[in-house]
Motif scaffolding. Structure first.
Motif, short mmCIF file in Angstrom:
data_model
loop_
_atom_site.label_atom_id
_atom_site.label_comp_id
_atom_site.label_asym_id
_atom_site.label_seq_id
_atom_site.Cartn_x
_atom_site.Cartn_y
_atom_site.Cartn_z
N SER A 153 -3.44 22.24 -52.27
CA SER A 153 -2.79 22.84 -51.11
C SER A 153 -2.61 21.82 -50.00
CB SER A 153 -3.61 24.03 -50.61
OG SER A 153 -3.06 24.58 -49.44
N ASP A 154 -3.60 20.98 -49.80
CA ASP A 154 -3.52 19.96 -48.75
C ASP A 154 -2.44 18.94 -49.08
OD1 ASP A 154 -4.69 18.93 -46.26
OD2 ASP A 154 -5.25 17.21 -47.49
N ARG A 155 -2.35 18.56 -50.36
CA ARG A 155 -1.31 17.61 -50.76
C ARG A 155 0.09 18.21 -50.58
NH1 ARG A 155 -5.02 16.17 -55.01
NH2 ARG A 155 -4.05 17.73 -56.35
N ALA A 156 0.23 19.50 -50.93
CA ALA A 156 1.52 20.16 -50.77
C ALA A 156 1.91 20.24 -49.29
CB ALA A 156 1.48 21.55 -51.39
N ALA A 157 0.93 20.55 -48.44
CA ALA A 157 1.21 20.62 -47.00
C ALA A 157 1.58 19.24 -46.45
CB ALA A 157 -0.01 21.17 -46.26
N LYS A 158 0.91 18.20 -46.94
CA LYS A 158 1.23 16.84 -46.51
C LYS A 158 2.65 16.47 -46.89
CE LYS A 158 -0.26 12.02 -47.00
NZ LYS A 158 -1.22 11.10 -47.67
N ARG A 159 3.05 16.81 -48.13
CA ARG A 159 4.42 16.53 -48.56
C ARG A 159 5.42 17.31 -47.72
NH1 ARG A 159 2.06 16.73 -53.84
NH2 ARG A 159 2.68 18.91 -54.01
N ILE A 192 4.24 18.51 -32.37
CA ILE A 192 3.70 19.22 -33.54
C ILE A 192 2.94 18.25 -34.44
CG2 ILE A 192 4.32 20.47 -35.64
CD1 ILE A 192 6.68 21.64 -34.11
N LYS A 193 3.48 17.05 -34.63
CA LYS A 193 2.84 16.06 -35.49
C LYS A 193 1.47 15.66 -34.96
CE LYS A 193 3.46 11.37 -37.29
NZ LYS A 193 4.32 10.16 -37.27
N ASP A 194 1.31 15.57 -33.63
CA ASP A 194 0.07 15.11 -33.03
C ASP A 194 -0.89 16.23 -32.65
OD1 ASP A 194 1.06 12.54 -33.22
OD2 ASP A 194 1.90 12.54 -31.20
N MET A 195 -0.50 17.48 -32.86
CA MET A 195 -1.38 18.57 -32.42
C MET A 195 -2.59 18.69 -33.35
SD MET A 195 0.65 22.04 -33.55
CE MET A 195 0.90 22.49 -35.26
N ALA A 196 -3.68 19.21 -32.79
CA ALA A 196 -4.93 19.35 -33.54
C ALA A 196 -4.88 20.62 -34.37
CB ALA A 196 -6.12 19.38 -32.58
N ALA A 197 -4.33 20.51 -35.56
CA ALA A 197 -4.22 21.65 -36.46
C ALA A 197 -4.18 21.13 -37.89
CB ALA A 197 -2.96 22.47 -36.16
N ASP A 198 -4.40 22.03 -38.85
CA ASP A 198 -4.35 21.61 -40.24
C ASP A 198 -2.91 21.36 -40.65
OD1 ASP A 198 -3.17 24.16 -41.10
OD2 ASP A 198 -5.16 24.98 -40.72
N ARG A 199 -2.75 20.71 -41.79
CA ARG A 199 -1.42 20.32 -42.24
C ARG A 199 -0.54 21.51 -42.57
NH1 ARG A 199 -3.46 15.38 -46.11
NH2 ARG A 199 -3.47 13.74 -44.52
N ALA A 200 -1.13 22.58 -43.07
CA ALA A 200 -0.33 23.76 -43.40
C ALA A 200 0.31 24.35 -42.15
CB ALA A 200 -1.20 24.81 -44.09
N GLU A 204 4.41 24.50 -41.33
CA GLU A 204 5.12 25.73 -40.97
C GLU A 204 5.85 25.57 -39.64
OE1 GLU A 204 4.18 30.52 -40.34
OE2 GLU A 204 2.56 29.09 -40.78
N ALA A 205 5.18 24.94 -38.66
CA ALA A 205 5.81 24.74 -37.35
C ALA A 205 7.01 23.81 -37.45
CB ALA A 205 4.78 24.18 -36.37
N LEU A 206 6.89 22.74 -38.23
CA LEU A 206 8.01 21.81 -38.39
C LEU A 206 9.17 22.46 -39.13
CD1 LEU A 206 6.12 18.50 -39.25
CD2 LEU A 206 7.48 18.96 -37.20
N SER A 207 8.87 23.34 -40.09
CA SER A 207 9.92 24.04 -40.81
C SER A 207 10.73 24.93 -39.88
CB SER A 207 9.31 24.86 -41.95
OG SER A 207 10.29 25.60 -42.62
N ILE A 208 10.03 25.64 -39.00
CA ILE A 208 10.72 26.50 -38.02
C ILE A 208 11.56 25.66 -37.07
CG2 ILE A 208 10.36 28.12 -36.12
CD1 ILE A 208 7.83 29.07 -37.57
N LEU A 209 10.98 24.54 -36.61
CA LEU A 209 11.72 23.65 -35.70
C LEU A 209 12.95 23.08 -36.38
CD1 LEU A 209 11.90 22.05 -33.03
CD2 LEU A 209 10.47 20.29 -34.11
N LEU A 210 12.82 22.68 -37.65
CA LEU A 210 13.94 22.09 -38.38
C LEU A 210 15.07 23.10 -38.56
CD1 LEU A 210 15.15 19.75 -40.01
CD2 LEU A 210 13.91 20.60 -42.01
N GLU A 211 14.71 24.33 -38.87
CA GLU A 211 15.74 25.36 -39.07
C GLU A 211 16.54 25.59 -37.79
OE1 GLU A 211 16.08 30.03 -40.56
OE2 GLU A 211 14.15 28.98 -40.57
N GLY A 212 15.82 25.67 -36.66
CA GLY A 212 16.52 25.85 -35.39
C GLY A 212 17.33 24.62 -35.00
N ALA A 213 16.80 23.42 -35.32
CA ALA A 213 17.51 22.19 -34.98
C ALA A 213 18.80 22.06 -35.77
CB ALA A 213 16.60 20.99 -35.24
#
Length: 413
Positions: A153-159, A192-200, A204-213
């Motif tokens: 799961s961690d590898r998938a989130a990293k990808r 989002i990249k620098d925030m203190a959160a797990d990769r998953a 998810e946050a980057l996916s939402i940002l990308l869709e709106g962008a």
């Protein structure tokens, strides 16, 4: 308490292991299976390299028959032997063994003198017992499976994070070339990249940002009449000419096909040009596409005659030195075309997974064809992802794109 044990510091973990070893073992197993399960659980138990090496030696020193029935698997290797095998001091060996006991794998079976040995008749055995590990075998198996699932799961989130960041970079290049301000979106991505959160969570946050962008940049480019992947709907950047001046007699279509090409039903995709056999010989039946491979998305190539594809890709075929006579030829050449236009393997695989191999291969070939004709495609990766996004919404009309390519100025052989 034995002489050796009275100098040993006892803690709660050691007491728990000793209690497990005192219980009657109910689980029958084999030495091979037990060793596999115990070793696979070591990462989940945070077993260090030194402890793992000591564990491997101790497992090898146990007898296969001691892992069945009510017998107890005990290793009788001395600290001196282990220190020599591991190239370390005996004090280090003592610390390594203590760590294995605290992890619930070993238990101490001390002799009155502190020496580890097995009597000649086998009735008395003193050393390091694997009874705790044998009692916990099912638990260790579950721990190993959960640890592997967590790593996957961690590898998938990293990808997913890396893929989203690459997509945003492609979009930034396309936005800058179109004069669109991308500063706010770029700042949000870095936050989002620098925030203190797990990769998953980041993925998810980057996916939402990308869709709106994508939506924001596409609307801005569309208002500015800049070329983007939305051009696949109309292909307004291509200038129609009379294709009859470029088509040889062997490839010129019949009058019926010409009527279909000029009819208003082209957009519906129900009637396709070149559906009938070309005049002057060279006939070939339309290859049937397995719908199960392309029904994953909302766009399918099942209604497109491959002769239409071959005619439209008049620059791709000679420049990539490939023969395109059927869909299987396009699929075989897809990786060559992908590499030629600089499309990343991950982006192509994602498109193929979501919309099928045929759609992904045809989109890559269309990008190559447009690029070879001098179209202003600054980011093939962003263009491809945009086509996949349009396909997801059901707005990608590959038939119209192919007709636009055929009607454009192209020296056809």
């Amino acid at each position: 308490m034995s002489i050796a044990a009275k100098f040993r510091t006892i803690n709660q973990q050691i007491v728990a292991s000793q209690a497990l070893a005192a219980q009657k073992c109910q689980a029958n197993t084999t030495k091979t299976e037990a060793a596999r399960v115990i070793k696979s659980a070591c990462p989940a138990l945070h077993i260090t390299r030194g402890r793992y090496q000591a564990l491997d030696l101790l497992l090898g020193a146990t007898r296969s028959g001691d892992w069945v029935d009510d017998r107890e698997p005990i290793a009788t290797l001395s600290n001196a032997y282990l220190a020599n095998a591991l190239a370390c001091s005996e004090r280090t060996v003592s610390r390594l063994l203590k760590g294995l006991v605290e992890a619930g794998i070993l238990a101490y079976r001390d002799s009155p003198t502190g020496r580890r040995f097995r009597s000649k008749n086998g009735q008395e055995v003193y050393g390091l017992s694997f009874a705790p590990a044998r009692q916990r075998l099912d638990e260790l198996r579950v721990l190993a499976q959960e640890h592997r699932a967590k790593l996957a799961s961690d590898r998938a989130a990293k990808r997913a994070v890396e893929q989203a960041l690459r997509s945003l970079e492609d979009l930034r290049i396309q936005a800058e070339n179109g004069g669109v301000d991308f500063t706010r979106i770029e700042a949000d991505a870095l936050a989002i990249k620098d925030m203190a959160a797990d990769r998953a969570t980041k993925a998810e946050a980057l996916s939402i940002l990308l869709e709106g962008a994508w939506t924001e940049v596409d609307q801005a480019l569309h208002k500015g009449q800049k070329m983007s992947w939305s051009g696949d709907k109309t292909d307004t950047h291509l200038h129609p000419t009379n294709p009859e001046t470029h088509v040889s007699s062997s490839e010129r279509t019949c009058a019926n096909a010409q009527d279909i090409r000029n009819s208003s039903n082209i957009a519906s995709g129900n009637e396709m040009a070149l559906e009938k056999e070309p005049c002057g010989g060279g006939s070939s039946e339309q290859e049937q596409i397995p719908l199960s491979r392309d029904e994953r998305g909302k766009t399918s190539v099942s209604g497109i005659n491959f002769q239409l594809v071959r005619t439209a890709l008049c620059q791709t075929r000679p420049n990539f030195n490939i023969e395109l006579d059927r869909w299987s030829d396009l699929l075989m050449a897809a990786d060559t075309i992908r590499a030629g236009i600089g499309l990343s393997p991950s982006a192509y695989r994602l498109g193929a997974a979501n919309h099928g191999d045929h759609v992904a291969a045809l989109c890559a070939a269309i990008i190559a064809e447009k690029f070879l004709r001098g179209a202003n495609i600054s980011s093939p990766g962003g263009y491809f992802r945009g086509m996949m996004a349009a396909a997801e919404r059901g707005e990608l009309r590959l038939d119209k794109t192919l007709f636009g390519l055929i009607n454009s100025s192209c020296a056809m052989n």
